[in-house]
Design a protein around this motif. Structure first.
Motif, PDB file in Angstrom:
ATOM      1  N   LYS A 152     -43.390 -24.250  31.272  1.00  6.97           N
ATOM      2  CA  LYS A 152     -43.330 -25.663  31.650  1.00  6.97           C
ATOM      3  C   LYS A 152     -41.887 -26.163  31.754  1.00  6.97           C
ATOM      4  O   LYS A 152     -41.640 -27.199  32.356  1.00  6.97           O
ATOM      5  CB  LYS A 152     -44.083 -26.510  30.619  1.00  6.97           C
ATOM      6  CG  LYS A 152     -45.570 -26.170  30.521  1.00  6.97           C
ATOM      7  CD  LYS A 152     -46.259 -27.030  29.478  1.00  6.97           C
ATOM      8  CE  LYS A 152     -47.749 -26.704  29.385  1.00  6.97           C
ATOM      9  NZ  LYS A 152     -48.435 -27.506  28.345  1.00  6.97           N
ATOM     10  N   HIS A 153     -40.962 -25.458  31.136  1.00  5.92           N
ATOM     11  CA  HIS A 153     -39.549 -25.864  31.147  1.00  5.92           C
ATOM     12  C   HIS A 153     -38.711 -24.666  30.747  1.00  5.92           C
ATOM     13  O   HIS A 153     -39.242 -23.551  30.599  1.00  5.92           O
ATOM     14  CB  HIS A 153     -39.321 -27.038  30.175  1.00  5.92           C
ATOM     15  CG  HIS A 153     -39.868 -26.797  28.795  1.00  5.92           C
ATOM     16  ND1 HIS A 153     -39.287 -25.915  27.911  1.00  5.92           N
ATOM     17  CD2 HIS A 153     -40.963 -27.308  28.159  1.00  5.92           C
ATOM     18  CE1 HIS A 153     -39.975 -25.906  26.782  1.00  5.92           C
ATOM     19  NE2 HIS A 153     -41.011 -26.740  26.905  1.00  5.92           N
ATOM     20  N   ASP A 154     -37.404 -24.852  30.604  1.00  2.00           N
ATOM     21  CA  ASP A 154     -36.539 -23.737  30.208  1.00  2.00           C
ATOM     22  C   ASP A 154     -35.898 -23.978  28.849  1.00  2.00           C
ATOM     23  O   ASP A 154     -34.770 -23.569  28.591  1.00  2.00           O
ATOM     24  CB  ASP A 154     -35.459 -23.478  31.259  1.00  2.00           C
ATOM     25  CG  ASP A 154     -34.566 -24.689  31.488  1.00  2.00           C
ATOM     26  OD1 ASP A 154     -34.852 -25.750  30.901  1.00  2.00           O
ATOM     27  OD2 ASP A 154     -33.573 -24.559  32.239  1.00  2.00           O
ATOM     28  N   GLY A 155     -36.643 -24.644  27.956  1.00  2.27           N
ATOM     29  CA  GLY A 155     -36.173 -24.853  26.590  1.00  2.27           C
ATOM     30  C   GLY A 155     -35.614 -26.228  26.309  1.00  2.27           C
ATOM     31  O   GLY A 155     -35.107 -26.480  25.217  1.00  2.27           O
ATOM     32  N   LEU A 186     -34.374 -16.525  30.352  1.00  2.00           N
ATOM     33  CA  LEU A 186     -33.784 -15.654  31.355  1.00  2.00           C
ATOM     34  C   LEU A 186     -34.261 -16.037  32.747  1.00  2.00           C
ATOM     35  O   LEU A 186     -33.517 -15.922  33.723  1.00  2.00           O
ATOM     36  CB  LEU A 186     -34.160 -14.192  31.065  1.00  2.00           C
ATOM     37  CG  LEU A 186     -33.611 -13.598  29.763  1.00  2.00           C
ATOM     38  CD1 LEU A 186     -34.164 -12.198  29.547  1.00  2.00           C
ATOM     39  CD2 LEU A 186     -32.091 -13.561  29.798  1.00  2.00           C
ATOM     40  N   VAL A 187     -35.506 -16.488  32.841  1.00  2.02           N
ATOM     41  CA  VAL A 187     -36.087 -16.922  34.113  1.00  2.02           C
ATOM     42  C   VAL A 187     -36.302 -18.425  34.039  1.00  2.02           C
ATOM     43  O   VAL A 187     -36.917 -18.922  33.092  1.00  2.02           O
ATOM     44  CB  VAL A 187     -37.425 -16.204  34.381  1.00  2.02           C
ATOM     45  CG1 VAL A 187     -38.036 -16.683  35.696  1.00  2.02           C
ATOM     46  CG2 VAL A 187     -37.222 -14.696  34.401  1.00  2.02           C
ATOM     47  N   PRO A 188     -35.815 -19.193  35.000  1.00  2.00           N
ATOM     48  CA  PRO A 188     -35.958 -20.653  34.949  1.00  2.00           C
ATOM     49  C   PRO A 188     -37.408 -21.107  34.810  1.00  2.00           C
ATOM     50  O   PRO A 188     -38.320 -20.534  35.411  1.00  2.00           O
ATOM     51  CB  PRO A 188     -35.378 -21.102  36.304  1.00  2.00           C
ATOM     52  CG  PRO A 188     -34.438 -20.010  36.694  1.00  2.00           C
ATOM     53  CD  PRO A 188     -35.061 -18.753  36.183  1.00  2.00           C
ATOM     54  N   LEU A 213     -36.413  -7.199  33.408  1.00  2.00           N
ATOM     55  CA  LEU A 213     -35.226  -8.065  33.460  1.00  2.00           C
ATOM     56  C   LEU A 213     -33.996  -7.384  32.867  1.00  2.00           C
ATOM     57  O   LEU A 213     -33.050  -8.038  32.419  1.00  2.00           O
ATOM     58  CB  LEU A 213     -35.478  -9.405  32.755  1.00  2.00           C
ATOM     59  CG  LEU A 213     -36.650 -10.232  33.296  1.00  2.00           C
ATOM     60  CD1 LEU A 213     -36.691 -11.598  32.604  1.00  2.00           C
ATOM     61  CD2 LEU A 213     -36.574 -10.408  34.809  1.00  2.00           C
ATOM     62  N   THR A 214     -34.004  -6.059  32.855  1.00  2.00           N
ATOM     63  CA  THR A 214     -32.851  -5.290  32.386  1.00  2.00           C
ATOM     64  C   THR A 214     -31.694  -5.455  33.374  1.00  2.00           C
ATOM     65  O   THR A 214     -31.865  -5.274  34.574  1.00  2.00           O
ATOM     66  CB  THR A 214     -33.214  -3.795  32.270  1.00  2.00           C
ATOM     67  OG1 THR A 214     -34.262  -3.644  31.313  1.00  2.00           O
ATOM     68  CG2 THR A 214     -32.010  -2.968  31.834  1.00  2.00           C
ATOM     69  N   THR A 215     -30.523  -5.807  32.875  1.00  2.00           N
ATOM     70  CA  THR A 215     -29.346  -5.932  33.735  1.00  2.00           C
ATOM     71  C   THR A 215     -28.720  -4.557  33.938  1.00  2.00           C
ATOM     72  O   THR A 215     -29.000  -3.605  33.201  1.00  2.00           O
ATOM     73  CB  THR A 215     -28.303  -6.873  33.123  1.00  2.00           C
ATOM     74  OG1 THR A 215     -27.766  -6.268  31.927  1.00  2.00           O
ATOM     75  CG2 THR A 215     -28.930  -8.227  32.771  1.00  2.00           C
ATOM     76  N   TRP A 216     -27.864  -4.450  34.946  1.00  2.00           N
ATOM     77  CA  TRP A 216     -27.166  -3.187  35.186  1.00  2.00           C
ATOM     78  C   TRP A 216     -26.275  -2.824  34.005  1.00  2.00           C
ATOM     79  O   TRP A 216     -26.172  -1.660  33.620  1.00  2.00           O
ATOM     80  CB  TRP A 216     -26.350  -3.291  36.461  1.00  2.00           C
ATOM     81  CG  TRP A 216     -25.614  -2.041  36.843  1.00  2.00           C
ATOM     82  CD1 TRP A 216     -24.277  -1.825  36.790  1.00  2.00           C
ATOM     83  CD2 TRP A 216     -26.194  -0.833  37.344  1.00  2.00           C
ATOM     84  NE1 TRP A 216     -23.976  -0.562  37.228  1.00  2.00           N
ATOM     85  CE2 TRP A 216     -25.134   0.070  37.577  1.00  2.00           C
ATOM     86  CE3 TRP A 216     -27.506  -0.431  37.622  1.00  2.00           C
ATOM     87  CZ2 TRP A 216     -25.354   1.359  38.074  1.00  2.00           C
ATOM     88  CZ3 TRP A 216     -27.718   0.849  38.117  1.00  2.00           C
ATOM     89  CH2 TRP A 216     -26.651   1.730  38.332  1.00  2.00           C
ATOM     90  N   ASP A 217     -25.648  -3.814  33.412  1.00  2.00           N
ATOM     91  CA  ASP A 217     -24.794  -3.568  32.247  1.00  2.00           C
ATOM     92  C   ASP A 217     -25.623  -3.016  31.086  1.00  2.00           C
ATOM     93  O   ASP A 217     -25.199  -2.085  30.393  1.00  2.00           O
ATOM     94  CB  ASP A 217     -24.103  -4.866  31.835  1.00  2.00           C
ATOM     95  CG  ASP A 217     -22.728  -4.609  31.213  1.00  2.00           C
ATOM     96  OD1 ASP A 217     -22.294  -3.449  31.210  1.00  2.00           O
ATOM     97  OD2 ASP A 217     -22.114  -5.566  30.723  1.00  2.00           O
TER      98      ASP A 217
END
Length: 553
Positions: free
Chosen positions: A47-50, A61-63, A218-222
């Motif tokens: 419903k929101h991002d916190g 991590l995801v809007p 949602l793993t980043t390349w880093d």
């Protein structure tokens, strides 16, 4: 409610079948009691991002994938690996009953039969030490068991699917994998994994792991590069659906990436990657890469220079040993991008381009495959179809014909068509009338007509003939005639004109084939697929020789 044990930040949970990660535990202004701030794996549940009433309690991590829920017995924090394994693979015996009634699943309850000895079958399946391939997809696994228990129970597992579970991080995954000493394949799709905190580079947890799936994590390349240090035998990895926008990391920008020689294949399908050059440079330290999948990204162009990070002078391509590249369903629109692939990937053997505007545009589609083949001399497979020697020759000759009708100087041709010089050397130079010669002639209809000599043969000509034998072949043809035509005439119309000139019976016209003789002795079939193109597109010009073949009656 007060007796419920509250989770810590980062704990994974399941609530009404929905998986999420705890991002906040505490009080929310204007309310009573304790709340859990959760980032849901499925953003649609959020419903929101916190942020509530202008105050941020946590970040996502995801809007807009977060919400608040109350701690309750309905919230599950998962179970151990062996608990999930036992629940799925061991069916409780039914006792002394010799026969049991079972319903055939495909009958929708309509057929009920008696079965004998099912407990014996259950006993065999319950021998967990014999398991080699295990799937615990969606079984709410969140932790390992006591040290030694997994190894004693199921030491033979080689392939393990732990997708869509409640694993909080790589340390927990390692504690499970440590006891599976022969683990070769691991699927962790749709988990949310914290980077390792306790692992050492010499850990035995993943020493034999060859295949890893991290799709939708949602793993980043880093983060992946950090984990790669602990995977000494890894050959293939999947990192699709991870919302990746670039692969540049602090390690890469400083050119200090730890060299890796084992990783052979990377799948980055369905991300949001745009810069092909940056992606390739990010793989500079991955020395063993041979297969790269970039399907369904946002790549709109391929840069012309191979430059290392920091703007230094051009050097050898960091993906120079790549043999398979998937670029289907991106945003490529320019043939220059295909030319540049030979610089980045000089050993490329397999390529996919379907779904790009360049090859789907009606203006390019008829010749897209042929031009791609001609532009990449090392290519053996295009969009899943093998390139035969005949197709390569035909494609290169078609491409040379296309170039020859362009009013460009040799230097301009080299600049616009990097493979032109090599193809000319291979097949012979195709000269086009110079612009100055054309400008000297009055622009009248008669001056636009070109002479094309057509020969009538009773069988298809050979693929090619030495120049000395061409004249003998043409002399043996049944008849020949010189036709004056406009270069804008379509091949289909030209073919009909030739058939009428030679008075070929209507019954034979459907099987007649038209060929163009090139200056190096090659015969190129002007087939029906391109019959709507005009003669100039094929490179037909003054004094071009053609052969029309019909079977002898």
């Amino acid at each position: 409610m007060a007796s419920l044990e509250l989770p810590s930040i980062g704990t994974r949970l399941s609530h009404s079948g929905h998986l999420g990660t705890v991002r906040f535990v505490g009080h929310v202004d204007g309310t009573q009691g304790v709340w859990l701030g959760v980032e849901w794996d499925d953003p649609k549940r959020g419903k929101h991002d916190g942020v509530k009433d202008g105050k941020r309690y946590f970040s996502c991590l995801v809007p807009n994938s977060g919400s608040f829920i109350r701690p309750s017995p309905a919230v599950s924090y998962g179970l151990s690996f062996l608990s999930a394994l036992t629940a799925k693979y061991i069916d409780v015996p039914h006792g002394d009953t010799a026969t049991e009634k079972i319903v055939l699943g495909s009958s929708n309850g309509a057929i009920e039969v008696e079965a004998v000895g099912l407990d014996k079958i259950r006993g065999k399946l319950a021998r967990l030490e014999r398991l080699r391939e295990v799937s615990l997809d969606g079984e709410c696994v969140s932790r390992a068991d006591l040290p030694g228990e997994i190894e004693r129970t199921c030491p033979g597992i080689r392939g393990l699917d732990l997708s869509k579970n409640l694993l909080p991080g790589w340390d927990v995954v390692a504690s499970i994998a440590t006891e599976l000493r022969d683990l070769r394949s691991l699927s962790l799709n749709q988990n949310r994994l914290r980077p390792p905190q306790l692992l050492r580079p010499d850990t035995a947890a993943f020493r034999r792991l060859e295949d890893l799936q991290l799709n939708g994590t949602l793993t980043t390349w880093d983060e992946f590069r950090t984990v790669l240090i602990f995977l000494p035998s890894l050959r293939t990895v999947e990192l699709g659906y991870n919302r990746l926008q670039n692969l540049v990391t602090e390690q890469d920008s400083q050119n200090r990436g730890e060299p890796n020689t084992t990783l052979h294949s990377i799948n980055l399908d369905s991300n949001s990657l745009e810069n092909f050059g940056d992606m390739c440079c990010a793989m500079r330290s991955l020395l063993g890469i041979r297969r790269l999948v970039l399907t369904s990204n946002y790549i709109a162009g391929i840069s012309s220079a191979v430059r290392p990070p920091g703007g230094q002078r051009a050097e050898a391509s960091p993906v120079g040993d790549l043999t398979h590249l998937a670029l289907a369903f991106n945003r490529l629109t320019d043939w220059h991008d295909i030319d540049m692939l030979t610089l980045w990937c000089p050993q490329l053997e397999s390529l996919t381009l379907a779904g790009n505007p360049l090859v789907e545009d009606p203006a390019h589609k008829p010749h897209a495959r042929s031009f791609t083949i001609a532009k990449i001399p090392s290519l053996k497979v295009l969009d899943g179809a093998t390139i035969t020697p005949k197709e390569r020759t035909d494609s290169e000759l078609l491409y040379l014909s296309y170039i020859s009708k362009q009013p460009l100087s040799d230097d301009d041709k080299r600049a616009a068509h990097p493979q032109w010089q090599a193809l000319c050397t291979k097949h012979g130079v195709f000269d086009a009338p110079t612009p100055s010669a054309a400008q000297e002639m009055p622009d009248t209809l008669s001056n636009r007509l070109i002479n094309v000599r057509v020969y009538h043969a009773t069988s298809a000509p050979p693929r090619s003939l030495p120049p000395a034998e061409v004249e003998n072949y043409l002399r043996e043809c049944r008849a020949n005639v010189s036709l004056r035509v406009l270069s804008t005439m379509t091949v289909r119309t030209f073919r009909l004109k030739a058939l009428k000139t030679f008075k070929i019976p209507r019954a034979q016209q459907s099987v007649a084939k038209l060929w163009m003789l090139l200056r190096d002795g090659h015969f190129v079939e002007m087939d029906e697929e391109y019959a709507g193109r005009d003669l100039s597109w094929w490179g037909v010009e003054e004094d071009t020789l053609c052969v029309i073949s019909t079977p002898e009656q």
